[in-house]
Write an enzyme that holds these catalytic residues in place. Structure first.
Site, PDB file in Angstrom:
ATOM      1  N   THR A 161      23.856   2.851  15.879  1.00 35.64           N
ATOM      2  CA  THR A 161      23.599   3.449  17.202  1.00 35.64           C
ATOM      3  C   THR A 161      22.110   3.730  17.433  1.00 35.64           C
ATOM      4  O   THR A 161      21.739   4.138  18.531  1.00 35.64           O
ATOM      5  CB  THR A 161      24.401   4.754  17.392  1.00 35.64           C
ATOM      6  OG1 THR A 161      24.161   5.591  16.258  1.00 35.64           O
ATOM      7  CG2 THR A 161      25.872   4.485  17.545  1.00 35.64           C
ATOM      8  N   TYR A 195      13.926  -0.953  11.979  1.00 27.20           N
ATOM      9  CA  TYR A 195      15.346  -1.168  11.646  1.00 27.20           C
ATOM     10  C   TYR A 195      16.143  -1.429  12.929  1.00 27.20           C
ATOM     11  O   TYR A 195      16.960  -2.354  13.000  1.00 27.20           O
ATOM     12  CB  TYR A 195      15.820   0.098  10.937  1.00 27.20           C
ATOM     13  CG  TYR A 195      17.286   0.242  10.631  1.00 27.20           C
ATOM     14  CD1 TYR A 195      17.870  -0.424   9.554  1.00 27.20           C
ATOM     15  CD2 TYR A 195      18.092   1.101  11.377  1.00 27.20           C
ATOM     16  CE1 TYR A 195      19.212  -0.228   9.235  1.00 27.20           C
ATOM     17  CE2 TYR A 195      19.434   1.302  11.071  1.00 27.20           C
ATOM     18  CZ  TYR A 195      19.987   0.632   9.998  1.00 27.20           C
ATOM     19  OH  TYR A 195      21.309   0.831   9.684  1.00 27.20           O
TER      20      TYR A 195
HETATM   21  N1  LIG Z   1      25.315   4.523   6.341  1.00 25.51           N
HETATM   22  C1  LIG Z   1      25.238   4.785   7.651  1.00 25.51           C
HETATM   23  O1  LIG Z   1      25.192   5.958   8.063  1.00 25.51           O
HETATM   24  C2  LIG Z   1      25.198   3.670   8.639  1.00 25.51           C
HETATM   25  C3  LIG Z   1      25.228   2.343   8.265  1.00 25.51           C
HETATM   26  N2  LIG Z   1      25.186   1.364   9.223  1.00 25.51           N
HETATM   27  C4  LIG Z   1      25.226  -0.064   8.884  1.00 25.51           C
HETATM   28  O2  LIG Z   1      26.403  -0.334   8.155  1.00 25.51           O
HETATM   29  C5  LIG Z   1      26.165  -1.383   7.199  1.00 25.51           C
HETATM   30  C6  LIG Z   1      26.555  -0.916   5.804  1.00 25.51           C
HETATM   31  O3  LIG Z   1      25.757   0.211   5.455  1.00 25.51           O
HETATM   32  P1  LIG Z   1      26.049   1.072   4.151  1.00 25.51           P
HETATM   33  O4  LIG Z   1      27.358   0.692   3.598  1.00 25.51           O
HETATM   34  O5  LIG Z   1      25.762   2.473   4.510  1.00 25.51           O
HETATM   35  O6  LIG Z   1      24.892   0.580   3.193  1.00 25.51           O
HETATM   36  P2  LIG Z   1      24.770   0.694   1.602  1.00 25.51           P
HETATM   37  O7  LIG Z   1      23.335   0.881   1.315  1.00 25.51           O
HETATM   38  O8  LIG Z   1      25.746   1.677   1.075  1.00 25.51           O
HETATM   39  O9  LIG Z   1      25.222  -0.747   1.116  1.00 25.51           O
HETATM   40  C7  LIG Z   1      24.473  -1.864   1.433  1.00 25.51           C
HETATM   41  C8  LIG Z   1      24.984  -3.048   0.665  1.00 25.51           C
HETATM   42  O10 LIG Z   1      24.161  -4.150   0.987  1.00 25.51           O
HETATM   43  C9  LIG Z   1      23.873  -4.870  -0.179  1.00 25.51           C
HETATM   44  N3  LIG Z   1      22.571  -5.501  -0.028  1.00 25.51           N
HETATM   45  C10 LIG Z   1      21.411  -4.943   0.400  1.00 25.51           C
HETATM   46  N4  LIG Z   1      20.429  -5.852   0.427  1.00 25.51           N
HETATM   47  C11 LIG Z   1      20.975  -7.019   0.007  1.00 25.51           C
HETATM   48  C12 LIG Z   1      20.463  -8.321  -0.197  1.00 25.51           C
HETATM   49  N5  LIG Z   1      19.179  -8.617   0.037  1.00 25.51           N
HETATM   50  N6  LIG Z   1      21.303  -9.271  -0.666  1.00 25.51           N
HETATM   51  C13 LIG Z   1      22.596  -8.979  -0.926  1.00 25.51           C
HETATM   52  N7  LIG Z   1      23.141  -7.770  -0.741  1.00 25.51           N
HETATM   53  C14 LIG Z   1      22.338  -6.795  -0.286  1.00 25.51           C
HETATM   54  C15 LIG Z   1      23.901  -3.880  -1.328  1.00 25.51           C
HETATM   55  O11 LIG Z   1      24.301  -4.600  -2.474  1.00 25.51           O
HETATM   56  P3  LIG Z   1      24.303  -4.013  -3.995  1.00 25.51           P
HETATM   57  O12 LIG Z   1      25.249  -2.862  -3.983  1.00 25.51           O
HETATM   58  O13 LIG Z   1      24.782  -5.110  -4.831  1.00 25.51           O
HETATM   59  O14 LIG Z   1      22.891  -3.567  -4.237  1.00 25.51           O
HETATM   60  C16 LIG Z   1      24.956  -2.888  -0.849  1.00 25.51           C
HETATM   61  O15 LIG Z   1      26.217  -3.242  -1.331  1.00 25.51           O
HETATM   62  C17 LIG Z   1      24.681  -1.735   7.351  1.00 25.51           C
HETATM   63  O16 LIG Z   1      24.550  -2.820   8.212  1.00 25.51           O
HETATM   64  C18 LIG Z   1      24.081  -0.503   7.993  1.00 25.51           C
HETATM   65  O17 LIG Z   1      22.937  -0.821   8.720  1.00 25.51           O
HETATM   66  C19 LIG Z   1      25.132   1.676  10.548  1.00 25.51           C
HETATM   67  C20 LIG Z   1      25.095   2.972  10.969  1.00 25.51           C
HETATM   68  C21 LIG Z   1      25.148   4.068  10.045  1.00 25.51           C
HETATM   69  C1  LIG Z   2      22.359   6.172  10.524  1.00 23.31           C
HETATM   70  C2  LIG Z   2      20.976   6.410  11.028  1.00 23.31           C
HETATM   71  O1  LIG Z   2      20.228   7.025  10.004  1.00 23.31           O
HETATM   72  C3  LIG Z   2      18.842   7.247  10.238  1.00 23.31           C
HETATM   73  O2  LIG Z   2      18.638   8.058  11.328  1.00 23.31           O
HETATM   74  P1  LIG Z   2      18.955   9.585  11.327  1.00 23.31           P
HETATM   75  O3  LIG Z   2      20.249   9.828  11.993  1.00 23.31           O
HETATM   76  O4  LIG Z   2      17.809  10.321  11.901  1.00 23.31           O
HETATM   77  O5  LIG Z   2      19.127   9.852   9.773  1.00 23.31           O
HETATM   78  P2  LIG Z   2      19.283  10.970   8.719  1.00 23.31           P
HETATM   79  O6  LIG Z   2      20.700  11.079   8.342  1.00 23.31           O
HETATM   80  O7  LIG Z   2      18.336  10.694   7.597  1.00 23.31           O
HETATM   81  O8  LIG Z   2      18.773  12.339   9.399  1.00 23.31           O
HETATM   82  C4  LIG Z   2      19.450  12.988  10.420  1.00 23.31           C
HETATM   83  C5  LIG Z   2      18.777  14.298  10.741  1.00 23.31           C
HETATM   84  O9  LIG Z   2      18.973  15.202   9.642  1.00 23.31           O
HETATM   85  C6  LIG Z   2      17.747  15.800   9.266  1.00 23.31           C
HETATM   86  N1  LIG Z   2      17.800  16.214   7.861  1.00 23.31           N
HETATM   87  C7  LIG Z   2      17.799  17.508   7.433  1.00 23.31           C
HETATM   88  N2  LIG Z   2      17.785  17.570   6.101  1.00 23.31           N
HETATM   89  C8  LIG Z   2      17.819  16.280   5.665  1.00 23.31           C
HETATM   90  C9  LIG Z   2      17.820  15.722   4.358  1.00 23.31           C
HETATM   91  O10 LIG Z   2      17.788  16.421   3.325  1.00 23.31           O
HETATM   92  N3  LIG Z   2      17.880  14.365   4.295  1.00 23.31           N
HETATM   93  C10 LIG Z   2      17.924  13.574   5.413  1.00 23.31           C
HETATM   94  N4  LIG Z   2      17.993  12.244   5.253  1.00 23.31           N
HETATM   95  N5  LIG Z   2      17.885  14.104   6.671  1.00 23.31           N
HETATM   96  C11 LIG Z   2      17.835  15.437   6.786  1.00 23.31           C
HETATM   97  C12 LIG Z   2      16.728  14.713   9.587  1.00 23.31           C
HETATM   98  O11 LIG Z   2      15.430  15.233   9.657  1.00 23.31           O
HETATM   99  C13 LIG Z   2      17.269  14.200  10.930  1.00 23.31           C
HETATM  100  O12 LIG Z   2      16.877  15.064  11.960  1.00 23.31           O
HETATM  101  C14 LIG Z   2      18.183   5.962  10.466  1.00 23.31           C
HETATM  102  O13 LIG Z   2      18.282   5.226   9.325  1.00 23.31           O
HETATM  103  C15 LIG Z   2      18.823   5.236  11.627  1.00 23.31           C
HETATM  104  O14 LIG Z   2      18.291   4.012  11.738  1.00 23.31           O
HETATM  105  C16 LIG Z   2      20.319   5.180  11.526  1.00 23.31           C
HETATM  106  O15 LIG Z   2      20.964   4.235  11.918  1.00 23.31           O
END
Ligand SMILES: NC(=O)C1=CN([C@@H]2O[C@H](COP(=O)(O)OP(=O)(O)OC[C@H]3O[C@@H](n4cnc5c(N)ncnc54)[C@H](OP(=O)(O)O)[C@@H]3O)[C@@H](O)[C@H]2O)C=CC1
Ligand SMILES: C[C@H]1O[C@H](OP(=O)(O)OP(=O)(O)OC[C@H]2O[C@@H](n3cnc4c(=O)[nH]c(N)nc43)[C@H](O)[C@@H]2O)[C@@H](O)[C@@H](O)C1=O
EC number: 1.1.1.271
Length: 362
Positions: free
Chosen positions: A109, A137
């Site tokens: 988002t 990103y």
């Molecule tokens: N987490 C969140 O809050 C959010 C995530 N997303 C999106 O959801 C999707 C999944 O995210 P999430 O599960 O949190 O991410 P993670 O970091 O938990 O997992 C990412 C995965 O991608 C793999 N990976 C990264 N780089 C490479 C590469 N160069 N080649 C092969 N594999 C790779 C890693 O593999 P390995 O484990 O083997 O290192 C890992 O399994 C992403 O597209 C992210 O942008 C969107 C919104 C919010």
């Molecule tokens: C999923 C989303 O994630 C990222 O965006 P974000 O929502 O800003 O991410 P965040 O979870 O790191 O923070 C949310 C809020 O929380 C506050 N905050 C407080 N204390 C801590 C703390 O200890 N750690 C972190 N990380 N944040 C903290 C922080 O300062 C911010 O105000 C991007 O990757 C974006 O690209 C994306 O897709």
């Protein structure tokens, strides 16, 4: 999707990918293929081409990406744009060349404008400037949407993009510098609770799970305490423990449980057929993505308070405004997804409880 279809889940060890594999298995899908990052670097065009040639998957879930919290996004700006563009370019293009029937691309988002009207509808994409901390990103993710949309329009592929809100759940990243807010706060508050109880075995158990640079190598409790201070977990002269929250605590975020996220992705892959929509309405289609979220948000301060109550931490919070707030509010409009018949199940209170338990027993 036929239960015997060959399904490639890219990023299967991650937060979303691991939940996707579990969800697919629970629904009877039995031909899931996976590769770790070490086995297949998705930024490497030649290796990705060879992999698709050999495996010829029918369906692809693209959950592999360079992912991190606000500070990681802000610091490693080049890696976030380069790796994400490369991964999605390679996987989407090879899916087209190899006749993949359907692909699901995971965006975020953060593609919506910094000051987007709330709740954020799919139509608000590209209507204003982005938030600076995660602009590289977000631009990669917008390119991913347009990549899928363009291949659909030019080649008639069926590539779908979903824009999840902030996610959390089992296999989340608990690194205190690079993770997202929810796992970071759980870990910091658990460490704070261990310190206020003088429970050094709980501190050491936490460090064994995931080393914290400097702390894990320190040999005395005082030395460990000093380094924990740097990560915002401190014990004052009156023995009161404080935990640092980045930013003002005022930003609001929406959180979706990763297993709900996986369920929504599989639902969309089973239900949605964008190719039909194109044939009927081609000239009207611009934005081909769909939001995935709960539509409910909470301030970071209230989130910290919720976690504090669940952990029964008695100490205080300190707000570090040298750290960025990022976008002040980003609540998704989930009418489109709800209209298709899918709604989340796990609320934030329940999710936090399960995740604390998961982390403690990891
Ligand atoms: N987490 C969140 O809050 C959010 C995530 N997303 C999106 O959801 C999707 C999944 O995210 P999430 O599960 O949190 O991410 P993670 O970091 O938990 O997992 C990412 C995965 O991608 C793999 N990976 C990264 N780089 C490479 C590469 N160069 N080649 C092969 N594999 C790779 C890693 O593999 P390995 O484990 O083997 O290192 C890992 O399994 C992403 O597209 C992210 O942008 C969107 C919104 C919010
Ligand atoms: C999923 C989303 O994630 C990222 O965006 P974000 O929502 O800003 O991410 P965040 O979870 O790191 O923070 C949310 C809020 O929380 C506050 N905050 C407080 N204390 C801590 C703390 O200890 N750690 C972190 N990380 N944040 C903290 C922080 O300062 C911010 O105000 C991007 O990757 C974006 O690209 C994306 O897709």
């Amino acid at each position: 999707m036929d239960v015997n279809a060959k399904i490639y889940v890219a990023g299967h060890r991650g937060l979303v990918g691991s939940a996707l594999v579990n969800n697919l298995k629970s629904k009877g899908y039995n031909n899931i293929i996976t590769r770790t990052h070490a086995e297949l670097d998705l930024t490497d065009t030649v290796s990705v081409s060879q992999f698709f040639d050999q495996e010829k998957p029918d369906y692809v879930f693209l959950a592999a990406a360079k992912v991190g919290g606000i500070v990681a996004n802000n610091v490693y700006r080049a890696e976030f744009i380069y790796e994400n563009l490369m991964i999605q370019n390679n996987v989407v293009h090879q899916s087209y060349l190899n006749g993949v029937k359907k692909l699901l691309f995971l965006g975020s988002t953060c593609i919506y404008p910094k000051n987007c009207p709330q709740p954020m509808k799919e139509d608000y994409l590209l209507t204003d400037i982005l938030e600076y901390t995660n602009e590289p990103y977000a631009i990669a993710k917008i390119a991913g949407i347009k990549l899928c949309e363009s291949y659909n329009l030019q080649y008639g592929t069926n590539f779908i993009s979903v824009m999840p809100t902030n996610l959390y759940g089992p296999n989340d990243n608990f690194d205190l510098e690079k993770s997202h807010v929810l796992p970071a706060l759980i870990r910091k508050i658990l460490l704070g609770k261990a310190l206020e109880e003088g429970n050094w075995s709980a501190v050491n158990k936490d460090l064994d799970k995931l080393p914290i640079e400097g702390v894990s190598g320190a040999d005395t409790e005082d030395a460990k305490l000093q380094i924990l201070n740097k990560y915002g977990i401190s014990k004052g002269s009156n023995d009161e423990v404080s935990v640092e929250i980045w930013g003002s605590g005022k930003p609001r975020r929406e959180f979706l449980w990763s297993e709900d996220m996986a369920d929504a992705c599989v639902f969309i892959m089973q239900e949605r057929d964008f190719s039909d929509t194109y044939e009927k309405n081609q000239k009207y289609i611009r934005n081909t993505h769909i939001n995935i979220g709960t539509g409910v948000d909470i301030s970071i301060k209230d989130l910290a308070q919720l976690i504090k109550e669940q952990i029964d931490f008695k100490g205080t919070f300190v707000f570090n405004t040298d750290k960025p707030d990022g976008t002040m509010v980003k609540r998704t409009d989930v009418a489109k997804l709800n209209g298709l018949g899918w709604k989340h199940k796990i609320d934030i209170q329940t999710g936090i409880m399960i995740l604390i338990d998961w982390y403690l027993n990891k």
